[in-house]
Motif scaffolding. Structure first.
Motif, short mmCIF file in Angstrom:
data_model
loop_
_atom_site.label_atom_id
_atom_site.label_comp_id
_atom_site.label_asym_id
_atom_site.label_seq_id
_atom_site.Cartn_x
_atom_site.Cartn_y
_atom_site.Cartn_z
N ARG A 34 -5.72 -0.95 -7.80
CA ARG A 34 -6.85 -1.70 -7.63
C ARG A 34 -5.82 -2.78 -6.98
N ALA A 69 -12.04 2.36 -0.65
CA ALA A 69 -10.63 2.50 0.06
C ALA A 69 -10.10 1.03 0.53
N THR A 117 1.01 -1.20 0.76
CA THR A 117 0.31 -0.07 -0.48
C THR A 117 0.43 1.53 0.30
N ASP A 145 -8.15 -0.11 3.49
CA ASP A 145 -8.29 0.44 5.33
C ASP A 145 -7.59 -0.61 5.71
N LYS A 172 -8.54 1.87 -4.83
CA LYS A 172 -9.64 0.89 -4.38
C LYS A 172 -9.63 -0.33 -3.87
N GLN A 213 -2.97 6.94 -2.60
CA GLN A 213 -3.50 6.93 -1.43
C GLN A 213 -5.49 6.92 -1.52
N ASP A 214 -5.67 6.62 -3.13
CA ASP A 214 -7.17 6.64 -3.39
C ASP A 214 -7.37 5.33 -3.64
#
Length: 419
Positions: A83, A50, A14, A52, A22, A19-20
Motif C-alpha cells: 500500500r 490502484a 512501484t 497509477d 493500492k 500491480q494491485d
C-alpha cells in the motif's frame, strides 16, 4: 528538477510491488490559503485506487493550471504490504492582485485602467474582480467566476460591465469618432468534459449606444444609434499545455462562437466566430518559443461598425489603437522568450517577436486578405518582469516596428504575456 526526481523515485518504488498495490491515502502539503478539501475534490487520485503514474501526472498538471498554485510535485511512500501513501506538495501563489494599465486612447490622450482581483476566494478557485477605466470617459466592470461551484466539473461565471470609449469608425476612406457605450451582463455555465476539454455556454443582454463626436459624416451612417441586443455564446477549449513556472510546453485551441440579435428589426442578425491556436515549445533550459494563430469570420455586413479590429493591445504590437476594422481576420504572432535572470521570486525575460495579420473589409471578399493595404507585419523586441509567487504578475513592455505599407511604430505596455 524535483518533479523529475519524484518520478524516478516513484517508478523505482512501484516496480518493486505487485500491480494491485493500492493507494492508502492522498495527503496534501503546502496548502495555506487553498482548502485541502477543495484540492481533494478536483484531483483524480483517491484512496483505495490502484497506484497509477498517469493519473498522478495528470493531477500535477491540473494543479499547476490553478491560479492559486505556482508549482506542484509529488512523493510516494510505500509500505511492506504494497500500500502507498502519496503526498501532493504544492507551492502557492499570492492571489489578491491589484493591477494598473497605462495606455493611449485613439486620439493619443492619456488613459488608464485600475482594478483588483482575487483568484482564490474562500480557497476554492473562485475569481472575483472589478476594474475602473478612464479613456476619455468612465468605465467599470465586475465579474465572478467559479469553475467548480456545483461539482468537480460544473461551474458558473457572471459578468457586468458599463464600458465607454472614444471609437474611430471607418467608411468611404474617411474616419469619424464616436462615443461608444456598451452596458450589460453575461451569464455562462462552465463544464469540464475531461482534463483537456472544457466548454462555456451562456448568454448576454446588453445595450449599445453610438453617439457622433467629430470627423466625417455620411447620410448612410447614423450619427446616433441606441439598441438593445442579446447574445448567445459558446466557447470550446482544448488544452494540452504543461507548466513549469514561467515556461509552457504544448498545444491549446480555443473556439469562440457568438450569435447576436437585436430588438431593432432593421438591424440584421449577426454571427461571429474565431479560433485561437497556440503552440509552445521549450528550447534548452531558458528558452520558450510561443506562437498563436487566430482565424476569424463574421457575418459580412457592409457596416462601419465591423467586429474585428486592428489594435495594439489585441493582435499587432506597435500598430496603434483601433486603426481599422473588418469582418474577417487572419493573425499570426510568434516570439522567442529567453530568461535573462531567474531568482527565487523574480524573473527577467527578454523576447523578440513577429506579429502579422490581414483583414477582410466589411462587405468585401476573401481576396481582401491578399490586398497589400490590409496586410500588416510588425517585428519587435520586448522585456518581461515576472514575480514567480504572484499569479499573472507579468509586466510586459514591447516595441513594434512596422515594415508594411503606411506602417507605424510604438510601445505597448500590459499585464500578463501577450498570448
Amino acid at each position: 528538477m524535483r518533479l523529475f526526481l519524484s518520478i524516478l523515485v516513484f517508478l523505482a518504488m512501484t516496480l518493486g510491488y505487485a500491480q494491485d498495490g493500492k493507494v492508502a491515502d492522498v495527503k496534501i502539503q503546502g496548502a495555506k490559503r487553498t482548502k485541502t478539501s477543495f484540492i481533494k475534490k478536483i484531483i483524480k487520485l483517491q484512496s483505495g485506487m490502484a497506484l497509477d503514474s498517469t493519473i498522478i501526472l495528470e493531477d500535477m498538471e491540473r494543479l499547476k493550471r490553478l491560479p492559486a498554485i505556482s508549482h506542484a510535485y509529488f512523493q510516494v511512500f510505500s509500505a511492506d504490504d504494497g500500500r502507498h501513501n502519496v503526498f501532493y506538495n504544492i507551492e502557492e501563489n499570492f492571489t489578491l492582485i491589484p493591477f494598473a494599465n497605462l495606455f493611449t486612447s485613439s486620439n493619443d490622450d492619456f488613459a488608464f485602467r485600475i482594478g483588483l482581483q482575487e483568484f482564490n476566494l474562500l480557497g476554492r478557485n473562485i475569481t472575483v474582480g472589478g476594474f475602473y477605466q478612464y479613456d476619455n470617459f468612465n468605465s467599470y466592470g465586475l465579474s465572478v467566476k467559479a469553475p467548480n461551484l456545483f461539482s468537480k466539473n460544473l461551474g458558473l461565471a457572471i459578468n457586468y460591465h458599463d464600458f465607454t470609449t472614444r471609437e474611430p469608425v471607418f467608411f468611404d476612406n474617411t474616419t469619424a469618432d464616436y462615443r461608444y457605450n456598451n452596458r450589460g451582463f453575461e451569464v455562462l455555465g462552465l463544464y469540464e468534459l475531461n482534463f483537456k476539454n472544457r466548454f462555456e455556454l451562456g448568454f448576454s443582454l446588453f445595450t449599445e449606444d453610438y453617439s457622433y463626436l467629430s470627423g466625417a459624416t455620411n447620410d448612410q451612417v447614423p450619427q446616433a444609434l441606441n439598441v438593445d441586443k442579446h447574445l448567445f455564446k459558446l466557447i470550446y477549449e482544448f488544452n494540452d499545455l504543461k507548466y513549469f513556472y514561467q515556461y509552457l510546453e504544448g498545444f491549446r485551441s480555443q473556439l469562440n462562437f457568438q450569435y447576436v440579435g437585436s430588438s431593432d428589426t432593421s438591424l440584421p442578425e449577426f454571427l461571429i466566430g474565431f479560433n485561437d491556436f497556440a503552440y509552445f515549445h521549450r528550447i534548452g533550459q531558458k528558452g520558450n518559443w510561443a506562437s498563436r494563430l487566430r482565424l476569424g469570420l463574421a457575418s459580412n455586413v457592409d457596416t462601419p461598425f465591423a467586429p474585428f479590429t486592428v489594435d495594439n493591445n489585441l493582435n499587432i504590437r506597435g500598430v496603434g489603437n483601433t486603426i481599422d476594422r473588418g469582418t474577417g481576420a487572419i493573425v499570426f504572432n510568434t516570439e522567442y522568450r529567453h530568461t535573462l535572470v531567474d531568482k527565487n521570486w523574480f524573473v527577467l525575460q527578454g523576447n523578440v517577436f513577429l506579429d502579422g495579420g490581414s483583414w477582410r473589409n466589411p462587405g468585401g471578399g476573401f481576396g481582401d486578405f491578399a490586398e497589400s493595404q490590409n496586410i500588416r507585419v510588425y517585428p519587435g523586441v520586448g522585456v518581461r518582469f515576472i514575480h514567480k509567487k504572484i499569479f499573472n504578475a507579468i509586466f510586459r513592455i514591447d516595441y513594434g516596428y512596422g515594415i508594411t505599407e503606411d506602417a507605424s511604430r510604438g510601445v505597448v505596455f500590459g499585464i500578463g504575456q501577450y498570448f
